[in-house]
Design a protein around this motif. Structure first.
Motif, short mmCIF file in Angstrom:
data_model
loop_
_atom_site.label_atom_id
_atom_site.label_comp_id
_atom_site.label_asym_id
_atom_site.label_seq_id
_atom_site.Cartn_x
_atom_site.Cartn_y
_atom_site.Cartn_z
N ARG A 186 -11.71 -2.23 9.77
CA ARG A 186 -10.48 -1.93 8.85
C ARG A 186 -9.33 -2.81 9.37
NH1 ARG A 186 -10.22 -0.58 4.30
NH2 ARG A 186 -8.38 0.99 4.48
N ALA B 203 -14.33 -4.63 -1.11
CA ALA B 203 -14.57 -3.24 -1.15
C ALA B 203 -13.84 -2.61 -2.27
CB ALA B 203 -14.19 -2.68 0.13
N VAL B 204 -14.30 -1.72 -2.69
CA VAL B 204 -13.55 -1.01 -4.13
C VAL B 204 -12.49 -0.07 -3.36
CG1 VAL B 204 -15.34 -1.19 -5.65
CG2 VAL B 204 -15.12 0.91 -4.38
N GLY B 205 -12.57 0.34 -1.96
CA GLY B 205 -11.66 1.20 -1.55
C GLY B 205 -11.82 1.60 -0.05
N THR C 198 0.27 4.30 1.97
CA THR C 198 0.17 5.48 3.16
C THR C 198 1.78 5.34 3.96
OG1 THR C 198 -2.03 4.57 3.36
CG2 THR C 198 -0.98 5.97 5.20
N ARG D 162 0.52 -7.72 -2.89
CA ARG D 162 -0.05 -8.64 -1.45
C ARG D 162 0.15 -9.97 -2.04
NH1 ARG D 162 -4.66 -4.86 1.24
NH2 ARG D 162 -3.12 -2.63 1.03
N TYR E 234 -5.64 -9.82 -6.08
CA TYR E 234 -4.46 -10.07 -6.89
C TYR E 234 -3.01 -9.99 -6.08
CZ TYR E 234 -8.35 -9.39 -10.18
OH TYR E 234 -9.58 -9.33 -10.71
N TYR F 289 -2.70 1.16 12.01
CA TYR F 289 -2.33 2.53 12.05
C TYR F 289 -3.63 3.33 12.29
CZ TYR F 289 -2.41 2.53 6.80
OH TYR F 289 -2.73 2.24 5.59
N TYR F 290 -5.09 2.73 12.00
CA TYR F 290 -6.09 3.75 12.26
C TYR F 290 -6.55 3.99 13.48
CZ TYR F 290 -6.86 2.78 7.44
OH TYR F 290 -6.81 2.57 5.81
N GLU G 275 -3.87 11.31 0.40
CA GLU G 275 -3.36 11.45 1.89
C GLU G 275 -3.20 12.82 1.82
OE1 GLU G 275 -3.02 8.70 3.56
OE2 GLU G 275 -2.46 7.29 2.05
N GLN H 254 -3.46 0.74 -7.00
CA GLN H 254 -4.15 1.55 -6.11
C GLN H 254 -4.14 3.09 -6.53
OE1 GLN H 254 -2.93 1.34 -1.97
NE2 GLN H 254 -4.54 -0.31 -1.55
N GLY I 208 -6.41 9.38 5.27
CA GLY I 208 -6.33 8.97 3.68
C GLY I 208 -7.19 7.99 3.44
N PHE I 209 -6.82 7.75 1.96
CA PHE I 209 -7.80 6.68 1.21
C PHE I 209 -6.92 6.01 0.18
CE2 PHE I 209 -10.48 6.01 -2.38
CZ PHE I 209 -11.38 4.92 -2.14
N GLU J 74 0.96 -1.03 0.23
CA GLU J 74 -0.11 -0.01 -0.08
C GLU J 74 0.93 1.30 0.08
OE1 GLU J 74 -1.43 1.66 3.67
OE2 GLU J 74 0.94 1.52 3.94
P1 HAM Z 1 -6.80 -1.13 2.01
O1 HAM Z 1 -8.20 -1.56 2.49
O2 HAM Z 1 -5.85 -2.46 2.35
O3 HAM Z 1 -6.31 0.19 2.46
O4 HAM Z 1 -6.96 -1.21 0.45
C1 HAM Z 1 -7.69 -0.38 -0.48
C2 HAM Z 1 -8.22 -1.16 -1.67
O5 HAM Z 1 -7.28 -1.49 -2.22
C3 HAM Z 1 -9.15 -2.16 -1.25
O6 HAM Z 1 -10.26 -1.60 -0.83
C4 HAM Z 1 -9.40 -2.80 -2.75
O7 HAM Z 1 -10.13 -2.31 -3.40
C5 HAM Z 1 -7.68 -2.60 -3.08
N1 HAM Z 1 -6.97 -3.91 -2.68
C6 HAM Z 1 -6.30 -4.41 -1.39
N2 HAM Z 1 -5.88 -5.46 -1.73
C7 HAM Z 1 -6.16 -6.08 -3.13
C8 HAM Z 1 -5.96 -7.15 -3.73
N3 HAM Z 1 -5.07 -8.26 -3.31
N4 HAM Z 1 -6.30 -7.01 -5.02
C9 HAM Z 1 -6.93 -6.10 -5.60
N5 HAM Z 1 -7.20 -5.01 -4.89
C10 HAM Z 1 -6.94 -4.97 -3.53
C11 HAM Z 1 -5.14 0.68 2.33
O8 HAM Z 1 -4.26 0.11 1.38
C12 HAM Z 1 -4.75 1.92 2.89
N6 HAM Z 1 -3.52 2.17 2.79
C13 HAM Z 1 -5.59 2.94 2.71
C14 HAM Z 1 -5.35 4.10 3.20
C15 HAM Z 1 -4.98 5.22 2.70
N7 HAM Z 1 -5.58 4.53 4.61
C16 HAM Z 1 -5.12 5.84 4.87
N8 HAM Z 1 -4.68 6.19 3.66
#
Ligand code: HAM
Length: 457
Positions: free
Chosen positions: A275, A297-299, A100, A129, A138, A279-280, A147, A143, A320-321, A98
């Motif tokens: 979540r 989830a899409v995000g 962040t 991942r 995947y 870190y949240y 932030e 992404q 952030g997101f 990711e």
């Molecule tokens: P996360 O929920 O781990 O958050 O990932 C965000 C989005 O990335 C997920 O909702 C999903 O759409 C996509 N995603 C995650 N893993 C996969 C995967 N293996 N394959 C396809 N899509 C995936 C974060 O990553 C945090 N850094 C978000 C954030 C930013 N929080 C604060 N700032």
């Protein structure tokens, strides 16, 4: 012809993409570009600046930032062990799962607390991942990330969420999603809650499946979204996080919801949303598929007021997101969004004879220079097979130059759709093509710069 039919006609290839990865083929690129354009546009409007942290970092940044006992770090971190002396200590580095943690590392490393706050970043790119691949999950995915670092106020959370909903509206999938939102309290609130959960399970350990029993030691909050039925039954009577929120967190959340109302953003309060990253603090949110719910989830995103300090910086709040581009793309296709593209072929140039070939080489270059998408059959094939190629390229027009035309200083202009052709003077052919295509359909670009001239220092 689609890529699918092409593949079915070919022999089994010797090499394939590794499990959980995929080629982003041209027909997918048009969606990717569309999403990136919306992200860049909305981010720029709101003052976010682009940042590209490296694709790999010291793995301790992720361990410390995301949390050692999270799925992402425990099971999904993609270790990198290169051959240099340093990397030979296998696992010194990891591919970013990711953005962040890396962005916060960059904020500290480059002394960005000196800048006017908040500092707003956006990033777009691949993340990794090492999960078990399945639909929508995947090992390499993309992404886009936003932030906002350096200030704490519910209006920042609300503005961030508003920017995201604008992006989803622009790419026309907002009405397929629901925003789930919660406040998980401060680190202290969660500590008290974790203790309460531990106390609750005293004497019940034997009823827990093995994995959850060990989670009770390492990360008890993860029992709350356990997939195990036995655990789920017990969790129903467990204390609720809500009861442990302090007054400040409650107030923060209430104000945030008021701001979202003021901005016209719809949401679903979800006290069960926690979540999967450590870190949240306080605000957490996710965009769910309105039909299928939490899976895929899409995000998701939230506030991480302790992260920068955890990574060695001064205490600095942030929110952030990140959106998953493959899942977003899937929604766009389901919604029938036609991502526009500029890959159409305008002109196919066919030629016969060495003299014609030389002339056509120049003609193609000149057409391209004017913004006309052009290709030419510069092989030795017959005019007939070159025309078949023009058909396959789905070119709007074909220009044919044979020996006769070279002598007569003419060229044949064929409207491929109408199937009609005419012989026209060679001089002025580019202008004629531009007139037929329409100036507004030309693919021209200008690199605008603000050149101030060399300085003496
Ligand atoms: P996360 O929920 O781990 O958050 O990932 C965000 C989005 O990335 C997920 O909702 C999903 O759409 C996509 N995603 C995650 N893993 C996969 C995967 N293996 N394959 C396809 N899509 C995936 C974060 O990553 C945090 N850094 C978000 C954030 C930013 N929080 C604060 N700032």
């Amino acid at each position: 012809m689609t890529t699918g039919t092409l593949i079915s006609r070919m022999a089994e290839p010797q090499f394939r993409t590794p499990k959980g990865t995929h080629d982003v083929l041209p027909e997918e690129q048009r969606y990717m570009t569309y999403i990136k354009k919306a992200v860049r546009h909305r981010a720029r409007q709101a003052g976010y600046k682009r940042i590209d942290p490296p694709i790999f970092e010291y793995r301790s940044i992720f361990e410390r930032g995301i949390g050692e006992h999270t799925d992402i770090v425990e099971k999904e971190l993609f270790a990198v062990s290169g051959k240099s002396a340093e990397a030979d200590k296998a696992g010194t580095f990891a591919l970013r799962p990711e953005f962040t943690a890396g962005i916060c590392r960059a904020y500290i490393e480059h002394g960005m607390q000196q800048l006017p706050q908040p500092v707003e970043f956006f990033a777009i790119g691949p993340c990794f991942r090492h999960d078990r691949p399945q639909k929508g999950r995947y090992r390499q995915f993309h992404q886009f990330d936003l932030e906002v670092i350096g200030l704490k106020d519910p209006s920042l959370d609300a503005q961030l969420i508003h920017v995201i909903t604008n992006i989803f509206a622009d790419i026309r999938i907002l009405d397929r999603l629901t925003l789930q939102i919660n406040n998980i309290g401060t680190a202290e609130n969660r500590k008290a809650y974790v203790q309460a959960i531990k106390d609750f399970f005293v004497g019940k350990e034997r009823q827990l499946p093995e994995l959850d029993r060990s989670r009770l030691e390492t990360n008890p909050l993860r029992l709350l979204d356990s997939k195990e039925e036995d655990t789920q039954i017990l969790v129903k009577n467990a204390p609720k996080l809500e009861q442990f929120l302090d007054e400040e967190s409650r107030q923060f959340h209430a104000t945030l919801l008021e701001y979202l109302d003021a901005l016209g953003v719809s949401y679903v309060p979800n006290p069960g949303l926690v979540r999967g990253l450590d870190y949240y603090t306080q605000t957490v949110f996710e965009f769910w598929d309105s039909n299928t719910g939490a899976q895929n989830a899409v995000g998701g995103g939230g506030r991480y007021d302790g992260l920068i300090e955890l990574l060695g910086g001064k205490p600095t709040p942030g929110v952030g997101f990140a959106g998953g581009m493959e899942r977003i793309m899937w929604h766009m296709k389901e919604a029938g969004v036609q991502a526009p593209h500029k890959d159409q072929m305008d002109v196919f140039v066919a030629q016969l004879g060495p003299e014609a070939k030389k002339t056509c080489l120049r003609l193609i270059a000149d057409l391209r220079e004017k913004g006309v998408h052009s290709v030419g059959a510069l092989g030795e094939a017959s005019l007939k097979s070159q025309m078949r190629l023009a058909d396959k390229f789905e070119a709007k027009f074909a220009l044919l130059l044979g020996k006769m035309e070279v002598k007569r200083e003419t060229i044949i202009l064929r409207d491929m759709k109408a199937g009609k052709q005419q012989e026209v003077p060679f001089a002025g052919i580019i202008e004629k093509v531009i007139e037929l295509l329409g100036e507004k359909n030309l693919d021209t670009y200008t690199l605008r710069d603000q050149f101030v001239g060399p300085t003496d220092d």
